[in-house]
Motif scaffolding. Structure first.
Motif, mmCIF file in Angstrom:
data_model
loop_
_atom_site.group_PDB
_atom_site.id
_atom_site.type_symbol
_atom_site.label_atom_id
_atom_site.label_comp_id
_atom_site.label_asym_id
_atom_site.label_seq_id
_atom_site.Cartn_x
_atom_site.Cartn_y
_atom_site.Cartn_z
ATOM 1 N N TYR A 146 0.881 -1.198 0.093
ATOM 2 C CA TYR A 146 0.041 0.130 0.139
ATOM 3 C C TYR A 146 0.787 1.085 0.116
ATOM 4 O O TYR A 146 0.589 2.316 -0.780
ATOM 5 C CB TYR A 146 -0.981 0.001 1.079
ATOM 6 C CG TYR A 146 -1.617 1.089 1.520
ATOM 7 C CD1 TYR A 146 -2.698 1.771 0.773
ATOM 8 C CD2 TYR A 146 -1.260 2.230 2.295
ATOM 9 C CE1 TYR A 146 -3.500 2.818 0.770
ATOM 10 C CE2 TYR A 146 -1.765 3.439 2.513
ATOM 11 C CZ TYR A 146 -3.060 3.889 1.610
ATOM 12 O OH TYR A 146 -3.577 5.137 1.872
ATOM 13 N N ILE B 50 -4.438 -0.017 -4.532
ATOM 14 C CA ILE B 50 -4.627 -0.660 -3.387
ATOM 15 C C ILE B 50 -5.309 0.238 -2.477
ATOM 16 O O ILE B 50 -4.670 1.366 -2.119
ATOM 17 C CB ILE B 50 -3.475 -1.287 -2.702
ATOM 18 C CG1 ILE B 50 -2.704 -2.267 -3.811
ATOM 19 C CG2 ILE B 50 -3.876 -1.893 -1.192
ATOM 20 C CD1 ILE B 50 -1.340 -2.707 -3.110
ATOM 21 N N GLU C 246 -6.676 1.884 1.044
ATOM 22 C CA GLU C 246 -6.287 1.739 2.651
ATOM 23 C C GLU C 246 -6.815 0.686 3.369
ATOM 24 O O GLU C 246 -6.371 -0.253 4.258
ATOM 25 C CB GLU C 246 -6.496 3.105 3.252
ATOM 26 C CG GLU C 246 -5.690 3.202 4.863
ATOM 27 C CD GLU C 246 -5.906 4.361 5.513
ATOM 28 O OE1 GLU C 246 -5.793 4.517 6.491
ATOM 29 O OE2 GLU C 246 -6.110 5.455 4.561
ATOM 30 N N ALA D 68 -5.536 -2.478 2.573
ATOM 31 C CA ALA D 68 -4.385 -2.730 3.283
ATOM 32 C C ALA D 68 -4.415 -2.999 4.517
ATOM 33 O O ALA D 68 -3.408 -3.876 5.105
ATOM 34 C CB ALA D 68 -3.429 -1.209 2.818
#
Length: 107
Positions: free
Chosen positions: A63, A71, A73, A76
């Motif tokens: 991330y 990606i 957050e 991630a």
């Protein structure tokens, strides 16, 4: 040109109310190293240190390094949680599964 890595580290650090000193302490880095990641363009991260910084911030290294923002957050954070979960003992995993079951039941 902006430093996406630095912006993400700074934003996450501030959201978690961590100072440069505290993030450095928790990740085994120096304050100046964190500052350079946040402010130098281009940053020169060490994979080992960046992995520890990502762990402290509760995200993945993928991330932090994702320039195209492919990606999220949220993804991630989920991946980081699963990585931690995989290393937990069986009792702890079972307790977490039971808690999740309770949250899903209608009140």
């Amino acid at each position: 040109m902006t430093n996406s890595l630095g912006e993400k580290i700074r934003r996450l650090r501030k959201e978690q109310k961590l100072t440069l000193d505290k993030l450095a302490e928790l990740s085994g880095s120096s304050k100046s190293y964190i500052w350079e990641l946040e402010n130098k363009n281009p940053p020169r991260p060490s994979a080992e240190k960046l992995t520890k910084i990502a762990e402290v911030l509760g995200v993945t290294i993928e991330y932090l390094l994702d320039e195209k923002q492919a990606i999220s957050e949220e993804d991630a954070v989920d991946v980081q949680f699963y990585r931690e979960y995989r290393h937990m003992d069986a009792d702890t995993k079972e307790k977490i599964r039971e808690m999740v079951k309770l949250w899903g039941k209608p009140g």
